[in-house]
Write a protein that holds these residues in place. Structure first.
Motif, short mmCIF file in Angstrom:
data_model
loop_
_atom_site.label_atom_id
_atom_site.label_comp_id
_atom_site.label_asym_id
_atom_site.label_seq_id
_atom_site.Cartn_x
_atom_site.Cartn_y
_atom_site.Cartn_z
N PHE A 87 1.27 -1.75 0.14
CA PHE A 87 -0.02 0.19 -0.09
C PHE A 87 1.10 1.24 -0.05
CE2 PHE A 87 -3.39 -3.15 1.03
CZ PHE A 87 -4.18 -2.84 0.76
N ALA A 88 2.64 0.79 0.38
CA ALA A 88 3.05 2.41 0.23
C ALA A 88 3.06 2.52 -0.94
CB ALA A 88 4.83 2.28 1.78
N ILE A 89 3.98 1.87 -2.02
CA ILE A 89 3.99 1.65 -3.21
C ILE A 89 2.41 2.04 -3.91
CG2 ILE A 89 4.29 0.63 -5.52
CD1 ILE A 89 6.05 -2.07 -3.14
N MET A 90 1.11 2.04 -3.60
CA MET A 90 -0.35 2.60 -4.02
C MET A 90 0.31 4.01 -3.85
SD MET A 90 -3.95 1.29 -3.56
CE MET A 90 -3.66 -0.56 -3.82
N ALA A 91 0.43 3.90 -2.52
CA ALA A 91 0.61 5.92 -2.39
C ALA A 91 1.35 6.49 -2.73
CB ALA A 91 -0.19 6.00 -0.76
N ALA A 92 2.85 5.87 -3.20
CA ALA A 92 3.80 6.54 -3.91
C ALA A 92 3.17 7.23 -5.21
CB ALA A 92 4.62 6.10 -4.13
N SER A 93 2.23 5.78 -5.70
CA SER A 93 1.77 6.09 -7.13
C SER A 93 0.49 7.36 -7.25
CB SER A 93 1.03 4.85 -7.31
OG SER A 93 -0.05 4.50 -7.27
N SER A 94 0.04 7.87 -6.31
CA SER A 94 -0.60 8.52 -6.57
C SER A 94 -0.38 10.40 -6.88
CB SER A 94 -1.93 9.25 -4.85
OG SER A 94 -0.71 9.00 -4.27
N ALA A 95 0.79 10.04 -6.75
CA ALA A 95 1.36 10.88 -6.75
C ALA A 95 1.27 12.28 -6.45
CB ALA A 95 1.68 11.54 -8.17
N SER A 96 0.44 11.81 -4.69
CA SER A 96 -0.40 12.61 -3.66
C SER A 96 0.35 12.69 -2.62
CB SER A 96 -1.47 13.26 -4.36
OG SER A 96 -2.49 13.73 -3.12
N PRO A 97 0.52 13.62 -1.70
CA PRO A 97 0.77 13.48 -0.52
C PRO A 97 -0.48 13.17 0.68
CG PRO A 97 1.95 15.49 -0.93
CD PRO A 97 1.17 14.72 -2.09
N TRP A 123 -3.10 12.10 -1.41
CA TRP A 123 -3.70 10.50 -1.21
C TRP A 123 -3.64 9.62 -1.02
CZ3 TRP A 123 -8.90 9.59 -2.81
CH2 TRP A 123 -9.72 10.40 -3.17
N GLY A 124 -2.17 10.18 -0.52
CA GLY A 124 -0.96 8.93 -0.17
C GLY A 124 -1.48 8.33 1.56
N ALA A 125 -1.35 9.85 2.17
CA ALA A 125 -1.98 9.20 2.89
C ALA A 125 -3.47 9.13 3.43
CB ALA A 125 -2.13 11.71 4.06
N LEU A 126 -4.50 8.97 2.85
CA LEU A 126 -5.74 8.80 2.25
C LEU A 126 -5.32 7.09 1.90
CD1 LEU A 126 -8.66 9.03 2.87
CD2 LEU A 126 -8.65 9.90 0.40
N ILE A 127 -5.00 6.57 1.46
CA ILE A 127 -4.77 5.54 1.36
C ILE A 127 -4.31 4.37 2.42
CG2 ILE A 127 -3.09 3.69 -0.14
CD1 ILE A 127 -3.49 5.81 -2.75
N MET A 128 -3.00 5.06 3.04
CA MET A 128 -2.83 4.32 4.00
C MET A 128 -3.59 4.11 5.57
SD MET A 128 -0.25 3.04 3.54
CE MET A 128 1.37 2.36 4.50
N ALA A 129 -3.94 5.67 5.64
CA ALA A 129 -4.96 5.73 6.38
C ALA A 129 -6.16 4.41 6.31
CB ALA A 129 -5.61 7.14 7.02
N THR A 130 -6.72 4.78 5.26
CA THR A 130 -7.67 3.47 5.01
C THR A 130 -7.13 2.49 5.07
OG1 THR A 130 -8.85 5.25 3.34
CG2 THR A 130 -9.54 2.88 3.11
N PHE A 131 -6.19 2.31 4.78
CA PHE A 131 -5.16 0.88 5.32
C PHE A 131 -5.21 0.45 6.13
CE2 PHE A 131 -1.60 -1.03 6.20
CZ PHE A 131 -1.62 -2.28 6.04
N GLY A 132 -5.20 0.84 6.96
CA GLY A 132 -4.81 0.90 8.64
C GLY A 132 -6.21 0.89 9.61
#
Length: 257
Positions: free
Chosen positions: A154-164, A166-175
């Motif tokens: 999911f960290a890799i997925m966060a990087a692909s968002s190219a947005s701090p 959206w990256g935070a949202l992706i990892m927060a959703t994962f958690g």
């Protein structure tokens, strides 16, 4: 990011938490439950303790997501570089998914853990001796730094968002999606460990990671092969909101971006 991405994140994280997180973090949950929580205390107190620990994990994941999203933003400044980032992300997610299936040793060989350092070990032991809510939260923060295949994916997925953001949202959703499995660990661990459900959940989660990796590779190919076309689509999407949305996000009337 689109709605389908968030649904995929929640599904993969939820399934993976019952297959992977139970094995990875189960020992820590059992350890702090035994040493830090007074079983004679009220159910409300015990619930707050578990929530504090889990939100500590989510906090670490959210910060990591923002960092990886920022890295992705720095790299993806043109359609071509964005495509290269998508291709790299897709390949890494494909390798991560195959590792979760046990087909490769990619994640194990790539792991880096703060838990090997003396400061981490001392902090961990000190927090286990405290019963304050803050100690549960900080224990969760430290646990978020322990290497995990799903976290890497999911960290890799966060990087692909190219947005701090959206990256935070992706990892927060994962958690957040992994909380149910660890929160109810005390009542479901034996069932999951003995039965075949854990293996099924892990395979389903790994399959979703592989599928999303392949989809990301496809997106990367389009950006690299047709940069002008993709840039035009991005510009049109940002300028012309559809159904009150701009790039998958709601925007104010008369504004977009």
């Amino acid at each position: 990011m689109e709605n389908i991405d968030l649904i995929l994140i929640i599904s993969t994280a939820f399934l993976g938490s019952f297959g992977h997180c139970i094995g990875m973090c189960g020992g820590i949950v059992v350890a702090y439950s035994s040493s830090k929580i007074d079983q004679k205390s009220s159910q409300f107190t015990q619930t707050l303790s578990h929530l504090a620990y889990n939100f500590g994990r989510v906090t670490t994941y959210t910060i990591l997501g923002a960092i990886f999203g920022l890295i992705g933003k720095a790299v993806a400044f043109t359609p071509t570089t964005k495509g290269v980032l998508f291709l790299l992300t897709g390949v890494l997610m494909l390798l991560a998914g195959l590792s979760l299936l046990g087909k490769l040793n990619f994640l194990n060989s790539a792991e880096f853990s703060f838990s090997k350092y003396p400061w981490f070990q001392k902090s961990f032991k000190a927090l286990l001796t405290s019963s304050s809510y803050s100690s549960f939260f900080l224990l969760g923060v430290l646990n978020g730094l322990i290497p995990c295949g799903l976290v890497y994916s999911f960290a890799i997925m966060a990087a692909s968002s190219a947005s701090p953001l959206w990256g935070a949202l992706i990892m927060a959703t994962f958690g957040l999606a992994t909380i149910p499995a660890l929160f109810f660990l005390g009542t479901v661990t034996k069932f999951l460990q003995k039965g075949s459900l854990r293996g099924v959940m892990m395979k389903l989660a790994a399959f979703l990671v592989v599928a999303y990796g392949l989809f990301t590779i496809y997106k990367g190919y389009n950006f690299v092969a047709h940069p002008e076309v993709m840039q035009k689509k991005i510009d049109e999407m940002m300028k012309t909101p559809k159904n009150g949305k701009c790039g998958g996000m709601k925007c104010a009337v008369g504004k977009c971006g």
